[in-house]
Design a protein around this motif. Structure first.
Motif, PDB file in Angstrom:
ATOM      1  N   HIS A 193       1.016  -1.198   0.330  1.00 19.08           N
ATOM      2  CA  HIS A 193       0.419   0.000   0.300  1.00 19.08           C
ATOM      3  C   HIS A 193       0.958   1.561   0.296  1.00 19.08           C
ATOM      4  N   VAL A 195       1.427   5.109  -0.272  1.00 17.55           N
ATOM      5  CA  VAL A 195       0.451   6.383   0.925  1.00 17.55           C
ATOM      6  C   VAL A 195       1.221   7.553  -0.102  1.00 17.55           C
ATOM      7  N   ARG A 244      -1.542  -1.138  -4.229  1.00 18.06           N
ATOM      8  CA  ARG A 244      -2.393  -0.260  -4.025  1.00 18.06           C
ATOM      9  C   ARG A 244      -1.971   1.410  -3.347  1.00 18.06           C
ATOM     10  N   HIS A 246      -2.263   5.040  -2.693  1.00 13.19           N
ATOM     11  CA  HIS A 246      -3.518   5.657  -1.605  1.00 13.19           C
ATOM     12  C   HIS A 246      -3.021   7.670  -1.682  1.00 13.19           C
ATOM     13  N   VAL A 248      -3.589  11.182  -0.599  1.00  5.34           N
ATOM     14  CA  VAL A 248      -4.857  11.610   0.900  1.00  5.34           C
ATOM     15  C   VAL A 248      -3.865  13.357   0.831  1.00  5.34           C
ATOM     16  N   HIS A 255      -0.972  10.475   8.916  1.00  5.30           N
ATOM     17  CA  HIS A 255      -2.335   9.405   7.511  1.00  5.30           C
ATOM     18  C   HIS A 255      -1.530   7.957   7.721  1.00  5.30           C
ATOM     19  N   ALA A 259      -2.085   4.059   8.681  1.00  8.82           N
ATOM     20  CA  ALA A 259      -2.469   3.221   7.835  1.00  8.82           C
ATOM     21  C   ALA A 259      -1.260   1.510   8.214  1.00  8.82           C
TER      22      ALA A 259
END
Length: 297
Positions: A193, A195, A244, A246, A248, A255, A259
Motif C-alpha cells: 500500500h 500512501v 494499492r 492511496h 490523501v 495518514h 495506515a
C-alpha cells in the motif's frame, strides 16, 4: 559487495525489546536467505564468532549476547548466526555495522546496557545516520503481528502477511526507497500500500489562476497521476505484487500512522545526508508495527 553486506545485523543490549528485535531480524534473515549477525556494543571486550563458538565455558556467566545467540539458534536451527561483542559505544558501533550489512535492526527502546543512552535514542540516532536501511522494531513485537489473524484454526505462521505500507513523496528521487518496499512486499507475498500525502505546495497543486471550489479535486487528481507515473515502472518489475495507491491530502504523519495500524511493516524514507524529519521520528516512536527507515536520493 562484501560478504558482510549480504547479512542482516541486529543490535543486542540484553533488554527484552532487543530480543524482540533479534527475533524479527532472524525471521527477516530467513526470508532473505541471509546470515544473521548479532552485535552487542558498548560493554566488555571485543569478541566474535559463530554460534557454535559462543558455548559458555565452565565457570563463566552467560552474557546477553550468549543468551540471545543460543535462544535464536534453537528457534531458527537452519539459520547461520554470527555473534560479535565490541567495546565501541553503541551508536558508533551500529553505524559502522550498518555500512557493511543489508539491513540493520534495532529495538525501539533500549536499556542502560546500551552505553547509558536514553530510551529510544539509540534507535533514533542510528536511523538518522545509517548508510543502509534501519528497521526499528517496537517492544513486544511477535511473529504473528506481521500476519493476518488466523481464523480457520491453521497455525499463525501459515497466515498471509499483512500489507507493507510505503510513505512516498513523488517530488523527490526515491528509487532506493521504492525498491526496498517492493522487494520486501514480494518476499512476503504481501500487498504493498503506497500512501502519498499532498498539500497545495506541491508542483502539481499550483493553479495558474486563483483558487476555486473545484481546485481540491483537481489537485487530488494531479497527485494521483503523479503517483501512478512514479510507480508505473515498478508495477512492471514486480507483476506478482498487489499494489494499492492511496492519495490523501494533508501532512503524511497522521495518514501513515493510521495506515500502520493494519500493516506488518511501515517503510519511510529519509534523504541521504539528512536525518529523519519530525514526522518520521514520530512514526518510529508511535507506529504499532516495525518501521523501516531507508536512505535515498
Amino acid at each position: 559487495m562484501s560478504t558482510g553486506s549480504r547479512s542482516i545485523t541486529v543490535g543486542i543490549d540484553g533488554s527484552p525489546t532487543s530480543l524482540d528485535a533479534a527475533d524479527w531480524a532472524a525471521r527477516e534473515a530467513r526470508r532473505r536467505r541471509l546470515p544473521l549477525r548479532l552485535l552487542h556494543a558498548g560493554i566488555g571486550p571485543a569478541v566474535s564468532g559463530r554460534v557454535p563458538d559462543v558455548d559458555v565455558p565452565a565457570g563463566r556467566t552467560r552474557t546477553a549476547l550468549d543468551r540471545a545467540a543460543i535462544q535464536l539458534s534453537y528457534a531458527h536451527p537452519a539459520l547461520e548466526i554470527i555473534a560479535r561483542r565490541t567495546g565501541t559505544p553503541a551508536v558508533q558501533a551500529l553505524l559502522a555495522a550498518a555500512a557493511d550489512t543489508e539491513t540493520l535492526v534495532v529495538g525501539s527502546r533500549g536499556s542502560t546496557g546500551f552505553a547509558g543512552f536514553e530510551v529510544g535514542s539509540v534507535a533514533l540516532a542510528v536511523a538518522a545516520r545509517a548508510a543502509r536501511p534501519v528497521v526499528v522494531v517496537r517492544a513486544g513485537e511477535l511473529p504473528e503481528d506481521e500476519r493476518a489473524p488466523a481464523t480457520d484454526g491453521s497455525p499463525p505462521d501459515s497466515a498471509p502477511y499483512l500489507p507493507v505500507v510505503l510513505g512516498l513523496d513523488v517530488d523527490r528521487p526515491a528509487d532506493d526507497l521504492i525498491r526496498y518496499a517492493f522487494d520486501t512486499a514480494a518476499l512476503r507475498s504481501a500487498p504493498l500500500h503506497v500512501v502519498h500525502a499532498w498539500t497545495r505546495s506541491e508542483p502539481y497543486a499550483r493553479p495558474v489562476r486563483g483558487p476555486r471550489p473545484g481546485d481540491t479535486a483537481e489537485h487530488g487528481d494531479g497527485a494521483g497521476r503523479a503517483l501512478a507515473g512514479t510507480l508505473q515502472l515498478w508495477r512492471r518489475r514486480f507483476p506478482g505484487t498487489t499494489l494499492r495507491e492511496h492519495v490523501v491530502q494533508g501532512h503524511p504523519g497522521p495518514h501513515l500512522l493510521r495506515a500502520s495500524v493494519r500493516a506488518g511493516l511501515l517503510v519511510v524514507g529519509r534523504e541521504a545526508g539528512t536525518g529523519p524529519g519530525r514526522a518520521v521520528r514520530s512514526l518510529i516512536r508511535h507506529a504499532p508495527c516495525a518501521v523501516a527507515v531507508v536512505p535515498h536520493g
